[in-house]
Design an enzyme around this catalytic site. Sequence first.
Site, short mmCIF file in Angstrom:
data_model
loop_
_atom_site.label_atom_id
_atom_site.label_comp_id
_atom_site.label_asym_id
_atom_site.label_seq_id
_atom_site.Cartn_x
_atom_site.Cartn_y
_atom_site.Cartn_z
N GLU A 1 -6.64 4.83 15.73
CA GLU A 1 -6.29 3.40 15.77
C GLU A 1 -5.55 3.14 17.06
O GLU A 1 -4.71 3.95 17.47
CB GLU A 1 -5.34 3.02 14.63
CG GLU A 1 -5.92 3.11 13.25
CD GLU A 1 -4.92 2.66 12.19
OE1 GLU A 1 -3.88 2.04 12.51
OE2 GLU A 1 -5.20 2.95 11.02
N GLU B 1 -1.50 -8.78 7.27
CA GLU B 1 -1.53 -8.53 8.72
C GLU B 1 -2.33 -9.59 9.49
O GLU B 1 -3.01 -9.29 10.47
CB GLU B 1 -2.09 -7.13 8.97
CG GLU B 1 -1.18 -6.05 8.39
CD GLU B 1 -1.77 -4.66 8.49
OE1 GLU B 1 -2.81 -4.43 7.85
OE2 GLU B 1 -1.23 -3.82 9.20
N ARG C 1 0.85 -1.19 0.00
CA ARG C 1 0.00 0.00 0.00
C ARG C 1 0.89 1.24 0.00
O ARG C 1 2.10 1.13 0.09
CB ARG C 1 -0.96 0.00 1.20
CG ARG C 1 -0.22 -0.06 2.52
CD ARG C 1 -1.17 -0.03 3.70
NE ARG C 1 -0.47 -0.40 4.90
CZ ARG C 1 -0.99 -0.43 6.11
NH1 ARG C 1 -2.27 -0.14 6.29
NH2 ARG C 1 -0.27 -0.75 7.16
N GLU D 1 -2.24 7.59 7.33
CA GLU D 1 -0.84 7.72 7.76
C GLU D 1 0.09 8.20 6.64
O GLU D 1 0.93 7.44 6.15
CB GLU D 1 -0.33 6.39 8.34
CG GLU D 1 -1.05 5.98 9.61
CD GLU D 1 -0.44 4.75 10.26
OE1 GLU D 1 0.32 4.02 9.61
OE2 GLU D 1 -0.72 4.51 11.45
C1 GAL Z 1 -1.31 1.27 11.13
C2 GAL Z 1 -2.15 1.28 9.84
C3 GAL Z 1 -3.22 0.22 9.88
C4 GAL Z 1 -2.64 -1.10 10.32
C5 GAL Z 1 -1.97 -0.93 11.67
C6 GAL Z 1 -1.39 -2.19 12.24
O1 GAL Z 1 -0.11 1.92 10.96
O2 GAL Z 1 -2.75 2.54 9.67
O3 GAL Z 1 -3.83 0.12 8.62
O4 GAL Z 1 -1.72 -1.53 9.37
O5 GAL Z 1 -0.93 0.00 11.53
O6 GAL Z 1 -0.77 -1.95 13.48
#
Ligand code: GAL
Length: 693
Positions: free
Chosen positions: A331, A379, A143, A182
């Site tokens: 998040e 992930e 991505r 991000e």
């Molecule tokens: C963040 C990202 C998410 C996911 C997450 C996992 O940096 O925005 O999409 O990848 O990390 O910890």
Amino acid sequence: MNKRLRNSLILCLIVCLALAALCLTQVALAQTSSSKTLPALLLGTAWYPEQWPESRWEADLTLMQKAGVHFVRVGEFAWSRMEPEEGHYDLDWLDRAVAAAAKHDIYTVLGTPTAAPPAWLTKKYPETLRTREDGRRDEHGNRAQGNWANPKYREMARKIVEQMAKRFGHNPNVLGWQIDNEYSEVSYDPETRAQFQQWLKARYGTLDNLNARWTTSYWSETYTAWDQIPIQTGYGNPGLLLSWMRFVSDTWRSYQKNQTDVIRANCDARQFITTNTMGPYDGFDHYTVTQDLDFAAWDDYVGEGHLNPVLNGAGHDLTRGFKQKNFWVMETQPGFVNWAEANNSLDKGEVRAMAWHDVGHGADAVSYWQWRSALNGQEQYHGNIVGPDGTPVPLYSEVSQVGQEFAKAGPVLAGTSPKSQIAILHSYDSRWAIQWQKHNRQYNPIEEIMSYYGPLRSIAQSIDIISPAAPLNQYKLVVAPGLNVISDAVAKNLIAYVQNGGHLVLGQRSGMKDDDNALQPERQPGPLAALLGGRVEQYYALTEPVPFEGQWGNGESRLWAELLSTKDPETSVLMRYGKSNGWLDGQPAAITRKVGKGRITYIGAWLDPQTMAEAAKWMAEDSGIQTPLPGVPAGVEVNPRYGAHGVVYILINFAKQTQTVNLPAPMNDVLQGGSKQSVELPTYGVAILAAGQ
Ligand code: GAL
């Protein structure tokens, strides 16, 4: 009246009545949704409906509703699902997902999908793929491979976002928008370089001006045409390095504005726009980029180990400082991540403590990443709230507890926010400038900020971390650790603050550079030296600690020591170095000058924790800082949030043992109920106490 005319009138009347009925229904619908007041504290989770059969959605949403989830964050990587072929948009599934969530009283936050362009797009328009610094083009399959500065990429991004905005801009169940995800990966292609050169032209006007400000006569760097100017990162002319980072910041801002403009043009004003940043990440100037957003949001991950409340608290305070108001945690980890060296889980109770820690520092929403792992995808091992079988993992019950507690405490915390007596100044220009020329390899500007933040926070129980350009008059004490780059405007702001009665403390390495990252033609702290009535005679990188003693007891400076001098009879010495390299022996390490009701202090040494604790006490006492809730045992973090009806304290015990907090006056225990004179908190225990309600 002839028959034809009468029939037309009747038809007209019918059409008008039908239209009126439609309008009334819409008003009624809108009222139904807007009459639901939004809870003050929101619990959310990232949900990827596009990864699952629709028949599964109902079960997920039922479990979310049971856990007290208020919103799902949807869509931020779903471009290929929203636009499977160029110009063929399919948002029906998203509409159904929003509606399905709403049936469970769950709102939606829509992510624009531009952090993950579809394969057809980058194949057809290869220039939309970013070029890495080594000249290689990125590929599809991960991505953030899009080229942020490329006009075609922006055009395609704008089109998909416009489709979304038109479709959901008036949807009462859509709370707001997250732009992209991000921001981090930039492109180094020739077109971006040409944009950088144009940017330089707009900033500097003439090459003569640029050459002078960058002192390009050094190493024959002189430019005679704009297109000669390279991109440099890490090592290069300091003026060029800083310009590139400012260009990067402005380009992220315009990348974002390309999307926010089209959203604002098509959406109800009640829908917010934000983006999710990454705490201390310094890939761009966040003060620049967040200007066009309604509030800031960040992704708060612990990674390996356990929650460090001081470090994590500073991450919150930094994010709150971008817009100087409450923010969202967009998040956070449900237990563990998948990207650290060792992905240990947070302990039982720690996720809940972390949620309250977020709120204590001014978050109004906490959203978990993610609800459930995709069955395939990069992930798979990340923590989540339900397992691959779609049933709750053990953490589900703790998240549900957060949901219940948010519902209970939300009304009391509504309209409240942290309020600080102390500001710590943080500048990306200064962080970059120090990192490019550390002069001592272990010198870390964040560590320098934290050395002041920790002890000051334990006294004031709240710190604002803000830009040096922000208004300062509301603060009793302003501390600027490592404010290496000082523009004329910032110098004016700081001088006015002291002259208006504030106490400004400058930490080591302050006031060395000007706005072009050139050395100030005066000694440190440059434009503030006259006000200080003293200056830095010389700086020394240290391989061995240097002793010092004075007002704050005795201790040692590591990594850095500046030899100070006083030039004004009113400037006094607070600390002196002991015996070391001969140059520093017996010389001033910290000096201060009273200026009317104000004061300016310069600390040239890196104070060890014990000395810093004493220095913090001195700064606080001298500036009249009050501890809001005194007498709280160490290890219990106090977070006051203030509102029209008084103060609400969020107390969290991070110590390894149970602790008792005795209160100066009885307070209302919001979670447990009743009026309390003292509370007992186990490890990770939380108490929400309302005073003056
Ligand atoms: C963040 C990202 C998410 C996911 C997450 C996992 O940096 O925005 O999409 O990848 O990390 O910890």
